[in-house]
Write a protein that holds these residues in place. Structure first.
Motif, PDB file in Angstrom:
ATOM      1  N   ASP A  42       0.830  -1.194   0.000  1.00 30.86           N
ATOM      2  CA  ASP A  42       0.000   0.000   0.000  1.00 30.86           C
ATOM      3  C   ASP A  42       0.869   1.249   0.000  1.00 30.86           C
ATOM      4  O   ASP A  42       2.022   1.230   0.435  1.00 30.86           O
ATOM      5  CB  ASP A  42      -0.908   0.002   1.239  1.00 30.86           C
ATOM      6  N   ILE A  43       0.293   2.357  -0.475  1.00 31.56           N
ATOM      7  CA  ILE A  43       0.998   3.633  -0.505  1.00 31.56           C
ATOM      8  C   ILE A  43       0.902   4.257   0.887  1.00 31.56           C
ATOM      9  O   ILE A  43      -0.180   4.600   1.352  1.00 31.56           O
ATOM     10  CB  ILE A  43       0.389   4.562  -1.567  1.00 31.56           C
ATOM     11  N   LYS A  44       2.021   4.360   1.553  1.00 28.17           N
ATOM     12  CA  LYS A  44       2.079   4.911   2.902  1.00 28.17           C
ATOM     13  C   LYS A  44       3.176   5.963   2.980  1.00 28.17           C
ATOM     14  O   LYS A  44       4.188   5.895   2.299  1.00 28.17           O
ATOM     15  CB  LYS A  44       2.358   3.796   3.927  1.00 28.17           C
ATOM     16  N   GLY A  45       2.966   6.969   3.838  1.00 25.04           N
ATOM     17  CA  GLY A  45       3.947   8.024   4.004  1.00 25.04           C
ATOM     18  C   GLY A  45       5.053   7.636   4.969  1.00 25.04           C
ATOM     19  O   GLY A  45       4.940   6.644   5.689  1.00 25.04           O
ATOM     20  N   PRO A  46       6.126   8.408   4.983  1.00 23.05           N
ATOM     21  CA  PRO A  46       6.340   9.587   4.139  1.00 23.05           C
ATOM     22  C   PRO A  46       6.664   9.217   2.690  1.00 23.05           C
ATOM     23  O   PRO A  46       7.205   8.150   2.418  1.00 23.05           O
ATOM     24  CB  PRO A  46       7.517  10.290   4.815  1.00 23.05           C
ATOM     25  N   LEU A  47       6.325  10.156   1.770  1.00 26.87           N
ATOM     26  CA  LEU A  47       6.508   9.927   0.342  1.00 26.87           C
ATOM     27  C   LEU A  47       7.273  11.081  -0.283  1.00 26.87           C
ATOM     28  O   LEU A  47       7.152  12.235   0.151  1.00 26.87           O
ATOM     29  CB  LEU A  47       5.140   9.815  -0.354  1.00 26.87           C
ATOM     30  N   ASN A  48       8.034  10.759  -1.308  1.00 24.87           N
ATOM     31  CA  ASN A  48       8.715  11.784  -2.113  1.00 24.87           C
ATOM     32  C   ASN A  48       8.406  11.536  -3.583  1.00 24.87           C
ATOM     33  O   ASN A  48       8.567  10.418  -4.083  1.00 24.87           O
ATOM     34  CB  ASN A  48      10.228  11.739  -1.883  1.00 24.87           C
ATOM     35  N   ILE A  49       7.940  12.575  -4.251  1.00 22.66           N
ATOM     36  CA  ILE A  49       7.554  12.497  -5.655  1.00 22.66           C
ATOM     37  C   ILE A  49       8.373  13.509  -6.433  1.00 22.66           C
ATOM     38  O   ILE A  49       8.512  14.667  -6.015  1.00 22.66           O
ATOM     39  CB  ILE A  49       6.046  12.798  -5.823  1.00 22.66           C
ATOM     40  N   LEU A  50       8.918  13.100  -7.568  1.00 25.96           N
ATOM     41  CA  LEU A  50       9.726  13.980  -8.406  1.00 25.96           C
ATOM     42  C   LEU A  50       8.929  14.358  -9.653  1.00 25.96           C
ATOM     43  O   LEU A  50       8.504  13.488 -10.416  1.00 25.96           O
ATOM     44  CB  LEU A  50      11.030  13.284  -8.806  1.00 25.96           C
ATOM     45  N   LEU A  51       8.714  15.657  -9.844  1.00 24.01           N
ATOM     46  CA  LEU A  51       7.998  16.185 -11.000  1.00 24.01           C
ATOM     47  C   LEU A  51       8.972  16.975 -11.872  1.00 24.01           C
ATOM     48  O   LEU A  51       9.693  17.835 -11.375  1.00 24.01           O
ATOM     49  CB  LEU A  51       6.853  17.104 -10.563  1.00 24.01           C
ATOM     50  N   VAL A  52       8.967  16.693 -13.161  1.00 25.20           N
ATOM     51  CA  VAL A  52       9.894  17.353 -14.088  1.00 25.20           C
ATOM     52  C   VAL A  52       9.109  17.902 -15.263  1.00 25.20           C
ATOM     53  O   VAL A  52       8.366  17.170 -15.926  1.00 25.20           O
ATOM     54  CB  VAL A  52      10.974  16.362 -14.583  1.00 25.20           C
ATOM     55  N   GLY A  53       9.249  19.186 -15.515  1.00 25.58           N
ATOM     56  CA  GLY A  53       8.588  19.822 -16.644  1.00 25.58           C
ATOM     57  C   GLY A  53       9.547  19.976 -17.805  1.00 25.58           C
ATOM     58  O   GLY A  53      10.707  20.392 -17.625  1.00 25.58           O
ATOM     59  N   ILE A  54       9.085  19.624 -18.998  1.00 30.54           N
ATOM     60  CA  ILE A  54       9.926  19.742 -20.197  1.00 30.54           C
ATOM     61  C   ILE A  54       9.127  20.388 -21.317  1.00 30.54           C
ATOM     62  O   ILE A  54       7.902  20.318 -21.361  1.00 30.54           O
ATOM     63  CB  ILE A  54      10.443  18.361 -20.680  1.00 30.54           C
ATOM     64  N   ASP A  55       9.843  21.023 -22.236  1.00 29.60           N
ATOM     65  CA  ASP A  55       9.247  21.452 -23.493  1.00 29.60           C
ATOM     66  C   ASP A  55       9.163  20.235 -24.407  1.00 29.60           C
ATOM     67  O   ASP A  55      10.054  19.382 -24.393  1.00 29.60           O
ATOM     68  CB  ASP A  55      10.110  22.527 -24.167  1.00 29.60           C
ATOM     69  N   PRO A  56       8.107  20.147 -25.198  1.00 31.43           N
ATOM     70  CA  PRO A  56       8.034  19.004 -26.125  1.00 31.43           C
ATOM     71  C   PRO A  56       9.150  19.054 -27.153  1.00 31.43           C
ATOM     72  O   PRO A  56       9.417  20.091 -27.758  1.00 31.43           O
ATOM     73  CB  PRO A  56       6.656  19.183 -26.780  1.00 31.43           C
TER      74      PRO A  56
END
Length: 350
Positions: A42-56
């Motif tokens: 199951d998804i349990k904390g603590p959690l770290n999520i990495l978000l990356v924005g790119i130009d197409p």
């Protein structure tokens, strides 16, 4: 958003529809380790999520990470803390055997490029994400990211348009480097056709004045991409991007969206087109269930202190203040709330 739609999610077919709308890839190199075959818990904390924005970009162009945001969700899954990594931050990028990269010091936004080559002049953003994640992990001390996503900037525009715009508070006057007031691209100076000019555009500029406005998709995206002419350059842009994410979350979870089945469907489909996702064995619906209690008011924006670095008069990138390491320690100790009480200067202005 899926769960807030309530009445929409009434069958396995609809759950599969939205889970399948998002492209999923191995962003952390887990398939090569064989860990993708392991059962997930199951998804349990603590959690770290990495978000990356790119130009197409097409597959023949090495990708660059124009926006890097880490989301930390403490144990209990009741809060979310967002902090940005400056795209020009000078860091040690670790070796990456897949591409033959030997490692070295560079701006962090190049890590995705160094990790993306798959031969024959082709590049894979998912493979590049793997090296970027290792670089961010080395910088912050985060040993494992629980999820990651690559976000296509043009996809953000489509999400905002599907919501009929987003309400944002603009905290400083900003002029667009790229677009005219009507949203069309500004023309280039003839001598800058080869992209070698720092400021190649001419003609009237779109402007964003201080105040609260309801922005169209192209306006919101253009505003959060600007850094030229701002007092703190990329640090101001990081703040605007974090504010945009919070405003998008508030808009997406508003009654105007979640109680309108047609609009909600359009937003969810647009989000699917904008993302490449890796939930480490869990799909986006699993993550929606785990984080169903989070709302925009539960999101805290964090700023990392830093300054520009120069070699003589030549700009070579950004460097973080040593106090940032104390913040990274609080991320890994799951004690950000206490850290921010003691260090309120890290709180991002809204």
């Amino acid at each position: 958003m899926v769960l807030s739609g309530g009445a929409l999610i009434t069958s396995q077919a609809l759950v599969a529809r939205y889970a399948g709308a998002v492209e999923t890839k191995d962003l952390f190199g887990n398939a090569a380790k064989g860990s993708a075959k392991q059962p997930v818990s199951d998804i349990k904390g603590p959690l770290n999520i990495l978000l990356v924005g790119i130009d197409p970009r097409d597959a023949t162009t090495a990708p660059l990470s124009d926006s890097i945001i880490v989301v930390h969700i403490p144990r209990g899954l009741k809060q979310a803390y967002l902090f940005s990594i400056p795209r020009d931050l000078r860091v040690e990028i670790p070796p990456f055997p897949k591409t033959g990269f030997q490692g070295g010091t560079s701006k962090i936004n190049a890590a995705m490029s160094y990790g993306s080559s798959v031969g024959n002049g082709k590049h894979d953003v998912a493979q590049g994400f793997d090296l970027l994640a290792k670089t961010v992990g080395q910088l912050t001390g985060i040993k494992h990211f629980d999820a990651g996503a690559i976000i296509n900037f043009n996809g953000f525009k489509d999400i905002v348009d599907a919501m009929d715009g987003v309400t944002m508070t603009i905290d400083q006057n900003v002029k667009s480097e790229h677009l005219q007031p009507n949203g069309k691209p500004r023309p280039r100076r003839p001598e800058c056709a080869d992209n070698r000019c720092d400021h190649p555009y001419i003609g009237p500029q779109a402007e964003y004045k201080k105040g609260t406005y309801h922005l169209e998709g192209w306006q919101a995206l253009d505003y959060v991409r600007q850094r030229y002419g701002l007092p703190r350059s990329d640090y101001d842009r990081q703040r605007h991007q974090q504010q945009f994410i919070k405003a998008m979350a508030e808009q997406a979870l508003s009654k105007d969206v979640v109680t309108n089945p047609i609009k909600l469907d359009h937003v969810l489909r647009a989000a699917g087109d904008a993302l490449i996702f890796d939930g480490n064995g869990h799909n986006v619906v699993d993550w929606g269930l785990a984080l169903r209690g989070l709302r925009s008011d539960d999101m805290t924006l964090v700023k990392l202190p830093g300054n520009s670095l120069f070699n003589g008069r030549s700009y070579i990138g950004e460097g973080l203040d040593p106090s940032a390491q104390d913040f990274f320690t609080s991320v890994n100790d799951d004690s950000i709330a206490s850290f921010l009480v003691d260090n309120p200067s890290f709180l991002q202005k809204l």
